[in-house]
Design a protein around this motif. Sequence first.
Motif, PDB file in Angstrom:
ATOM      1  N   GLU A  23       0.822  -1.202   0.000  1.00 48.45           N
ATOM      2  CA  GLU A  23       0.000   0.000   0.000  1.00 48.45           C
ATOM      3  C   GLU A  23       0.859   1.255   0.000  1.00 48.45           C
ATOM      4  O   GLU A  23       0.531   2.254  -0.653  1.00 48.45           O
ATOM      5  N   ALA A  24       1.996   1.222   0.748  1.00 45.48           N
ATOM      6  CA  ALA A  24       2.893   2.378   0.779  1.00 45.48           C
ATOM      7  C   ALA A  24       3.516   2.626  -0.594  1.00 45.48           C
ATOM      8  O   ALA A  24       3.632   3.771  -1.045  1.00 45.48           O
ATOM      9  N   VAL A  29       3.652   5.742  -5.719  1.00 44.31           N
ATOM     10  CA  VAL A  29       3.535   5.786  -7.184  1.00 44.31           C
ATOM     11  C   VAL A  29       2.407   6.723  -7.591  1.00 44.31           C
ATOM     12  O   VAL A  29       2.548   7.534  -8.518  1.00 44.31           O
ATOM     13  N   ALA A  30       1.262   6.624  -6.907  1.00 42.68           N
ATOM     14  CA  ALA A  30       0.130   7.498  -7.224  1.00 42.68           C
ATOM     15  C   ALA A  30       0.503   8.956  -7.016  1.00 42.68           C
ATOM     16  O   ALA A  30       0.149   9.831  -7.818  1.00 42.68           O
ATOM     17  N   SER A  31       1.238   9.252  -5.931  1.00 43.14           N
ATOM     18  CA  SER A  31       1.663  10.617  -5.666  1.00 43.14           C
ATOM     19  C   SER A  31       2.610  11.128  -6.745  1.00 43.14           C
ATOM     20  O   SER A  31       2.527  12.269  -7.183  1.00 43.14           O
ATOM     21  N   ALA A  32       3.515  10.253  -7.208  1.00 42.52           N
ATOM     22  CA  ALA A  32       4.446  10.644  -8.267  1.00 42.52           C
ATOM     23  C   ALA A  32       3.704  10.972  -9.551  1.00 42.52           C
ATOM     24  O   ALA A  32       3.998  11.958 -10.232  1.00 42.52           O
ATOM     25  N   PHE A  33       2.701  10.127  -9.900  1.00 42.26           N
ATOM     26  CA  PHE A  33       1.914  10.393 -11.095  1.00 42.26           C
ATOM     27  C   PHE A  33       1.148  11.709 -10.948  1.00 42.26           C
ATOM     28  O   PHE A  33       1.019  12.484 -11.891  1.00 42.26           O
ATOM     29  N   ALA A 104     -16.195  -1.507  -3.133  1.00 43.05           N
ATOM     30  CA  ALA A 104     -16.044  -1.098  -4.535  1.00 43.05           C
ATOM     31  C   ALA A 104     -14.981  -0.030  -4.706  1.00 43.05           C
ATOM     32  O   ALA A 104     -14.473   0.180  -5.807  1.00 43.05           O
ATOM     33  N   GLY A 105     -14.646   0.692  -3.629  1.00 43.55           N
ATOM     34  CA  GLY A 105     -13.650   1.747  -3.726  1.00 43.55           C
ATOM     35  C   GLY A 105     -13.980   2.882  -2.776  1.00 43.55           C
ATOM     36  O   GLY A 105     -14.607   2.686  -1.740  1.00 43.55           O
ATOM     37  N   VAL A 106     -13.562   4.094  -3.137  1.00 45.75           N
ATOM     38  CA  VAL A 106     -13.835   5.286  -2.345  1.00 45.75           C
ATOM     39  C   VAL A 106     -15.203   5.813  -2.764  1.00 45.75           C
ATOM     40  O   VAL A 106     -15.396   6.225  -3.909  1.00 45.75           O
ATOM     41  N   PRO A 219     -12.139   3.580  -7.802  1.00 49.15           N
ATOM     42  CA  PRO A 219     -11.277   2.504  -7.317  1.00 49.15           C
ATOM     43  C   PRO A 219     -10.203   3.065  -6.374  1.00 49.15           C
ATOM     44  O   PRO A 219      -9.550   4.064  -6.679  1.00 49.15           O
ATOM     45  N   ARG A 220     -10.053   2.420  -5.241  1.00 51.74           N
ATOM     46  CA  ARG A 220      -9.188   2.960  -4.193  1.00 51.74           C
ATOM     47  C   ARG A 220      -7.753   3.187  -4.671  1.00 51.74           C
ATOM     48  O   ARG A 220      -7.099   4.164  -4.291  1.00 51.74           O
ATOM     49  N   GLU A 221      -7.279   2.303  -5.522  1.00 47.11           N
ATOM     50  CA  GLU A 221      -5.863   2.369  -5.910  1.00 47.11           C
ATOM     51  C   GLU A 221      -5.538   3.555  -6.810  1.00 47.11           C
ATOM     52  O   GLU A 221      -4.367   3.899  -6.993  1.00 47.11           O
TER      53      GLU A 221
END
Length: 260
Positions: A23-24, A29-33, A104-106, A219-221
Amino acid sequence: MFDRSSGAWQLTDAGRRMLPHAEAIDAAVASAFHDSERHQGLHGQLRIVASDGFGAYLLTPGLRPLIDEHPDLEVAVVTATAHGVLTMRDFDLAITLEEPSSHAGVVRPLADYELGLYAASAYVGKHAEVRSLDDLAAHVVIWYVDALLDVAPLRFLGGLLPGIRARVQTTNIAGHHQAARAGLGIAPLPTYIGDADDTLIRLLPREFAVTRHYWEVVPREISRQGRVRVLRALLDDLVLTHPRLRPPGRRAALDNAKVK
């Protein structure tokens, strides 16, 4: 890392120990994008699943600011008013009529809207006056195909109009709208559709006013990605500025149908 049981994959003890690290990594990766997209503009494809009415009449016409600001971004909108929309895992954001499970996600409430009864002025001029809900028994009612309607918030016709069956049935809200415009009969329509069409007349606004809700799920990811954040901001602006939508904070005291 995983065990398969009862047709589903579950984390093993080793997998559960690895989960916080995974998760970390995903968050990093999400923050970098997000940082990259913020400085370079959005690109790629943004995939949205929405109910028929919201997708066709609100979302698609409201996309222009997003398209103008991000010329390298492609937007794909899939519309469907059915449970199946959330079985499509390949989406960035979905807008549904039923509250999705947190699995299902957020999930967050997006907007409230109202349905009223509408008919073409030509139809009203040729048929008996509708003075009460009981008078609808003598008219053609337009609604969904009952056997194919699996969305609970829209299965209200029998409860509100007992004994009245839709004689014209179609599987999407655009079909209801066009059938009413053509003078086939009387259709329950979202006020953001019916009030915007000057060929239609709203009937019995005090006796028939049904409040329903839109929900948003991501989606959470990918919930922190730049394209998702920009889309959510656009949806917030759309809800706040549209005269026939109510932000969830202004939700009426009566959550369900208001029928007198």
